[in-house]
Design an enzyme around this catalytic site. Structure first.
Site, mmCIF file in Angstrom:
data_model
loop_
_atom_site.group_PDB
_atom_site.id
_atom_site.type_symbol
_atom_site.label_atom_id
_atom_site.label_comp_id
_atom_site.label_asym_id
_atom_site.label_seq_id
_atom_site.Cartn_x
_atom_site.Cartn_y
_atom_site.Cartn_z
ATOM 1 C CG MET A 182 -11.649 -2.960 5.254
ATOM 2 S SD MET A 182 -10.171 -2.573 4.288
ATOM 3 C CE MET A 182 -9.300 -1.700 5.537
ATOM 4 C CG HIS A 237 -3.934 -1.420 -1.418
ATOM 5 N ND1 HIS A 237 -4.956 -2.334 -1.819
ATOM 6 C CD2 HIS A 237 -4.217 -0.655 -0.444
ATOM 7 C CE1 HIS A 237 -5.934 -2.037 -1.052
ATOM 8 N NE2 HIS A 237 -5.541 -1.237 -0.092
ATOM 9 C CG MET A 265 -11.456 3.135 2.313
ATOM 10 S SD MET A 265 -9.896 3.159 2.997
ATOM 11 C CE MET A 265 -8.815 3.234 1.903
ATOM 12 C CG ASP A 322 -5.213 2.255 1.040
ATOM 13 O OD1 ASP A 322 -5.838 1.697 0.918
ATOM 14 O OD2 ASP A 322 -3.967 1.917 1.422
ATOM 15 N N GLY A 370 -0.782 1.202 9.511
ATOM 16 C CA GLY A 370 -0.267 0.845 10.916
ATOM 17 C C GLY A 370 -1.041 0.686 11.988
ATOM 18 C CG MET A 420 -8.336 7.047 2.739
ATOM 19 S SD MET A 420 -7.777 6.867 4.304
ATOM 20 C CE MET A 420 -6.788 5.345 4.164
ATOM 21 C CG HIS A 422 -9.203 0.100 -0.382
ATOM 22 N ND1 HIS A 422 -8.879 -0.139 0.918
ATOM 23 C CD2 HIS A 422 -10.790 0.210 0.110
ATOM 24 C CE1 HIS A 422 -9.645 -0.205 1.853
ATOM 25 N NE2 HIS A 422 -10.960 0.094 1.434
ATOM 26 C CG ASP A 426 -6.240 -3.141 3.308
ATOM 27 O OD1 ASP A 426 -5.355 -2.795 3.885
ATOM 28 O OD2 ASP A 426 -7.008 -2.108 2.441
ATOM 29 N N GLY A 476 -9.021 3.827 7.136
ATOM 30 C CA GLY A 476 -8.603 5.245 7.288
ATOM 31 C C GLY A 476 -7.281 5.427 7.591
ATOM 32 N N GLY A 529 -3.048 -4.365 8.882
ATOM 33 C CA GLY A 529 -2.071 -4.926 9.771
ATOM 34 C C GLY A 529 -1.516 -6.179 9.694
ATOM 35 C CB SER A 581 -0.814 -0.248 1.233
ATOM 36 O OG SER A 581 -1.493 1.366 1.396
HETATM 37 C C1 DX5 Z 1 -6.441 1.423 5.641
HETATM 38 C C2 DX5 Z 1 -5.940 0.776 4.262
HETATM 39 C C3 DX5 Z 1 -4.757 0.062 4.278
HETATM 40 C C4 DX5 Z 1 -3.353 0.378 4.726
HETATM 41 C C5 DX5 Z 1 -2.798 -0.799 5.359
HETATM 42 O O1 DX5 Z 1 -7.489 2.020 5.692
HETATM 43 O O2 DX5 Z 1 -7.156 0.418 3.552
HETATM 44 O O3 DX5 Z 1 -4.612 -0.233 2.663
HETATM 45 O O4 DX5 Z 1 -2.836 1.102 3.898
HETATM 46 O O5 DX5 Z 1 -1.749 -0.194 6.108
HETATM 47 P P1 DX5 Z 1 -1.241 -1.303 7.206
HETATM 48 O O6 DX5 Z 1 -0.657 -2.628 6.159
HETATM 49 O O7 DX5 Z 1 0.041 -0.540 7.645
HETATM 50 O O8 DX5 Z 1 -1.950 -1.617 8.220
HETATM 51 ZN ZN ZN Z 2 -6.516 -0.614 1.770
#
Ligand code: DX5
Ligand code: ZN
Length: 228
Positions: free
Chosen positions: A142, A38, A73, A40, A150, A42, A71, A180, A147, A182, A13
């Site tokens: 998820m 990936h 959001m 993201d 980390g 938002m 992705h 997706d 959002g 952690g 990501s």
């Molecule tokens: C969170 C995103 C993820 C995020 C994952 O809302 O959709 O794609 O970047 O990041 P890590 O792998 O650090 O949890």
């Molecule tokens: Zn994502």
């Protein structure tokens, strides 16, 4: 017959990369192999954070040959989903919780040539998708609340992966399962073992001391999970 792709896929990501050095991140992923990108998106409404939109996706498209996994959001995904395909996204996923007309939006994405995915938040059951099987190409589960990068992995996703895997076997429809949030060395092998085909990893790749080695390590865990 197996419905799963030959090799598990890693989707690093860009959210965890340095936004001023995206080209470097893309080159790294291209040379590492086994990856899709990936992205993201938002909107500050569906999730409490704002990232990037179509112009940035179009620039990323020009900078890499790797497939782009966008992705979304965002609220009202039908308004923008096809624009992301036109900007160069290969996979576009929309949140089940953001769209009362999922079938319409998934069809629109496919109509312009994209792979259409549905994303489920941790609290949304996989059973909400049983009447859409065949209308999407992948499901993104998820394992954190969307959002931010980390965050800590929510282990209950394992059961959701297994239930989705059973659903596609039962229906004989080869959609992909992506996870997706952690994801890292501790859970990548087990997630693939449970039935996941594609894992997103932000911090585990781009905040690692050696991102290239992190990609190799994650792919090796995933491949071992696959063989098990
Ligand atoms: C969170 C995103 C993820 C995020 C994952 O809302 O959709 O794609 O970047 O990041 P890590 O792998 O650090 O949890
Ligand atoms: Zn994502």
């Amino acid at each position: 017959m197996s419905l799963r792709p030959d090799e598990p896929i890693l989707a690093p990501s860009l959210l965890s990369a340095d936004f001023a050095r995206l080209a470097d991140a893309l080159t790294l992923l291209e040379t590492a192999g086994g990856c899709i990108v990936h992205v993201d998106v938002m909107d500050g409404r569906f999730v409490p954070n704002i990232t990037l939109g179509m112009p940035v996706v179009a620039s990323i498209r020009k900078a890499t040959v790797l497939p782009l996994d966008c992705h979304l959001m965002i609220v009202e995904p039908l308004r923008y989903a096809t624009d992301f395909v036109k900007a160069g996204a290969d996979w576009v996923s929309i949140h089940q919780e953001a769209d009362p007309h999922l079938h319409r939006t998934l069809s629109a994405i496919r109509q312009v040539g994209g792979k259409a995915g549905v994303v489920l938040n941790p609290g949304t059951p996989v059973e909400t998708l049983v009447d859409l099987v065949g209308d999407f190409d992948f499901v993104l589960l998820m394992s954190v609340n969307p959002g931010f990068g980390g965050q800590s992995f929510i282990p209950r996703v394992f059961d959701k992966v297994k239930r989705l895997d059973a659903l596609r076997t039962e229906r004989g429809v080869p959609f992909l399962i992506e996870v997706d949030g952690g994801v890292g060395m501790k859970n990548a092998g087990d997630l693939v073992r449970a039935g996941a085909d594609c894992l997103v990893a932000g911090n585990a790749v781009f905040k690692a001391e050696d991102p290239r080695q992190a990609v190799a390590g994650l792919l090796s865990e995933m491949n071992q999970g696959r063989k098990a």
